[in-house]
Each structure stands twice: as C-alpha cells, then as structure tokens.
Design a protein around this motif. Structure first.
Motif, PDB file in Angstrom:
ATOM      1  N   UNK A 141      66.444 -10.017  70.417  1.00  0.00           N
ATOM      2  CA  UNK A 141      65.380 -10.824  70.355  1.00  0.00           C
ATOM      3  C   UNK A 141      65.231 -12.545  71.106  1.00  0.00           C
ATOM      4  N   UNK A 142      64.809 -13.413  70.991  1.00  0.00           N
ATOM      5  CA  UNK A 142      64.932 -14.615  71.974  1.00  0.00           C
ATOM      6  C   UNK A 142      65.547 -16.045  71.178  1.00  0.00           C
ATOM      7  N   UNK A 143      66.160 -16.273  71.105  1.00  0.00           N
ATOM      8  CA  UNK A 143      67.437 -17.343  70.777  1.00  0.00           C
ATOM      9  C   UNK A 143      66.830 -18.956  72.013  1.00  0.00           C
ATOM     10  N   UNK A 144      66.460 -19.350  71.016  1.00  0.00           N
ATOM     11  CA  UNK A 144      65.848 -20.903  71.535  1.00  0.00           C
ATOM     12  C   UNK A 144      66.062 -22.348  71.188  1.00  0.00           C
ATOM     13  N   UNK A 145      66.004 -23.361  72.051  1.00  0.00           N
ATOM     14  CA  UNK A 145      66.719 -24.560  71.130  1.00  0.00           C
ATOM     15  C   UNK A 145      66.118 -24.584  69.865  1.00  0.00           C
TER      16      UNK A 145
END
Length: 394
Positions: free
Chosen positions: A297-301
């Motif tokens: 998945x998407x690991x964002x700030x």
C-alpha cells in the motif's frame, strides 16, 4: 515510543535505541530533519542540560555529492542523532521534491545562537583547525561576557586518525567537562574522527562544524545573512579562501547532473507515489533471530505512525531485519527517510539488514533518490566499536 538516540553496547545485552519519531525526509540519499534553527538550538540545550548524547551532522551540497561516492562517509550521516539542512542547494532540492523545508539550518548559525543565548552556560571545546587557530578562537570567546566559555582547544595537525585519537587526547577533552565539542578537521576526516571516538568521549553535544573555529577566531569572515539566504555563500567563501574555487566548481557541476538525472525525475516519481491511494498493509514476523517487516500500500508522510512503531519494536534487540516491499507498495520521502534511519541503526550495531522491493516503480524511485544501496542490504559485521557506545549522563 522512543525519545532519544542513546546507544548502548550491543554485546552487553542492552537495547540500542534509535529515534524513529524524528520527522526526517530523504533528499537524494541522505536523511534530513525537518527542524528550524530555533528548534535545533532548544533541542541541543535540552540535551546538554540533561547530559544526553547528540552527534549532529550538518550536510550541505558537498556532503550530498561526497556521500554518493563514499559509503562510509554517507553512513556517518545515517548514524547521526540529527541531520540538518546546511546549505541553500539542499533546501532548493528538498522544495523541488515537495518537502516541507523553508530555510537552511546552518551549523555556524546554530553555534552563534548557542553562543548568544542566556538560557544556560555552555562550555565548548575546539578540536582542529589550522595550527593555533583553535586557541585563538578560545581567547576571543573567553574575552566576551557571554554564557559560552571555551574550556579547551587543540589543533592535532594532519596526522592519522590514530594519531589524533590517543588516550591522552581523549582524556584532555573529557577532563574539560565540555558541553559541546566542535570538530574542524575537514568533513570526511571530522565525521570519521567523531565516530571513531564517540564511545570514549563524555561530551553531550558533538559535531563537525568546519569553519566555525575560523569564524570565531576571526581568521575568516562569514558571509552576510543576505548572501547566504540567496545561496551565494560559496562566492563569499571563495573570496575568503580562494583555494576553495575548485571544490565549489566541482560541486556546481555535480549539482547540475543531480538535477537532470535524479532530482527532476525523482520529483515526478515522488508525486506519483504521494498520489497513490492503496490501503496500507503492515505485517511482522519475529522468530527471535530474524524479524521480517512486510509493507504494502501507500506509505506517506501523514500516515506513518504504524511504521514508526514497528521500527521501534523491531530494533529493541539485535537481530537480522528483513523488509519486504510488496507489489502495491509506494514510499514517499518520509518513508524512505525512516528506512535510512533503520539502515543507520543496523549499521551502528553491526547487524544484518535486507530489503526486497518487488515493484519496479519502487525500485526506480529508490534509484532516483540515491537510496538503491538499501536494496544491497547489510551483511553481519563487527559492530561499529567506538561509535556504538556513547557516554551516558555525566
């Protein structure tokens, strides 16, 4: 949640702790803390007040370029407690990548604010610089009526690392009871000297601050604030030290190459990574010797809390860590920054690290951000000896 980068000997069974709560971002291969000058000064004063170790690095453009050529130099920044964006080109690159950096945090400015503050008395030791300049800086500082005093100065010359690290030298520094050790040996030798001696030194705050000794002594004048703000400090430094022109010329041409081959395409890749909306998936497997972290998945700030907590858990013991980045995984600069801290942690204790990225897009993003070395991993090695056992509170 781990609050401090206080390391203990890996061979005595005590945990080696790394602060994964740091708001850190990857900029072309190095981690940078999103912290301003005032916050830095307050953090350092707090550490000094409590006798807590803080080895802080001040990477500028030359650091970025040299790090791409010298893995050991690069790793010294990854193993630091704090990494400051010292240089407007670094700030410009960070902005291009969409990162929240608004101004540089120059090591010389941090020192001047520590020198000017009246919150607490600070004792400083100058180590390095041209022959006699460290003592000259000490005399200038001690002639003032401020809260900073120089309690020792030593110029070791141009000997080997061993010559500059004898028990007598280290004992002289420790006997001074300094709060801040300013090293000025040239960036590569300075970082190496600090790591080589970190275990034996009692000083809470340690940093290679290069020209600070010359600035205090008055042998070189620092560029006016406006010159530095517009990124033209290099012109001023050439005026003061003409021999530096070659280094700045090489750094400038290397910056152009970085912009074309890394920063511009990297900015597009990171923008696409931030736009990803796949659900985050994190799983952990621990058999006591190997710890496997799987990310998808998407690991964002703005959504890294689970990752920070997982990294803190897995590094409480010395073991082989394996990170699997699955097919739908996306990582932005903040997530990459945390992986750099993990790499620094494993490097510090001599423990293995392996990273596997299944997605070609993620591998390309890592290559453009100059962190493809993460995919090469770390083999089990002898711990970093002196650098792994900083002194505790005095």
């Amino acid at each position: 949640m781990i609050a401090n980068n206080i390391l203990t000997a890996p061979h005595d069974g005590a945990p080696v702790e790394t602060d994964f709560t740091r708001r850190v971002y990857c900029v072309l291969g190095l981690p940078f803390d999103a912290i301003d000058t005032e916050q830095t000064v307050q953090l350092l004063l707090k550490r000094a007040r409590h006798g807590e170790r803080c080895f802080f690095s001040t990477p500028n453009l030359n650091f970025l370029i040299t790090s791409g050529q010298d893995p050991e130099f690069r790793d010294s920044v990854l193993r630091s407690s704090l990494s400051l964006a010292d240089g407007m080109p670094v700030v410009w690159l960070a902005r291009l990548l969409g990162l929240p950096f608004t101004s540089r945090v120059a090591g010389a400015t941090v020192f001047e604010q520590l020198r000017a503050q009246h919150t607490m008395p600070l004792k400083v030791y100058f180590f390095g610089g041209p022959d006699g300049v460290a003592q000259q800086a000490a005399d200038v500082l001690n002639a003032e009526q401020g809260s900073m005093r120089c309690v020792g100065a030593y110029s070791p010359g141009f000997g080997t690392l061993a010559d500059m690290s004898t028990p007598a030298v280290i004992e002289q520094i420790n006997a001074s009871n300094a709060d801040l050790l300013v090293v000025a040996l040239g960036a590569k030798r300075g970082q190496a000297w600090i790591e080589h001696n970190l275990a034996a030194l009692h000083t809470p705050l340690i940093s290679h601050l290069g020209a600070v000794v010359n600035f205090v002594a008055g042998t070189i004048s620092r560029a006016p604030v406006g010159v530095g703000r517009f990124g033209l400090e290099w012109l001023w430094r050439i005026k003061e030290e003409p021999a530096l022109w070659r280094r700045y010329w090489n750094d400038g041409t290397a910056l152009v190459r970085l912009l074309i081959t890394r920063a511009l395409p990297g900015a597009i890749a990171l923008r696409n990574a931030r736009a990803a909306t796949t659900a985050q998936v994190l799983s952990e497997r621990d058999d006591g010797h190997h710890y496997t972290l799987t990310l998808d998945g998407a690991w964002h700030d703005a959504a890294l809390a689970d990752l920070r907590a997982a990294l803190a858990r897995m590094t409480l013991q010395r073991r082989h860590i394996h990170v699997e980045l699955m097919a739908d995984c996306r990582l932005d600069s903040a997530a990459l920054g945390l992986l750099l801290l993990l790499y620094g942690h494993q490097s510090r204790i001599g423990a293995p690290l392996s990273v596997d990225a299944q997605n070609p897009t993620v591998r390309r993003t890592m290559r453009l951000q100059n962190v493809a070395f993460l995919l090469e991993g770390l083999n089990e090695a002898v711990p970093l000896g002196p650098a792994t056992i900083p002194a505790g509170p005095r």
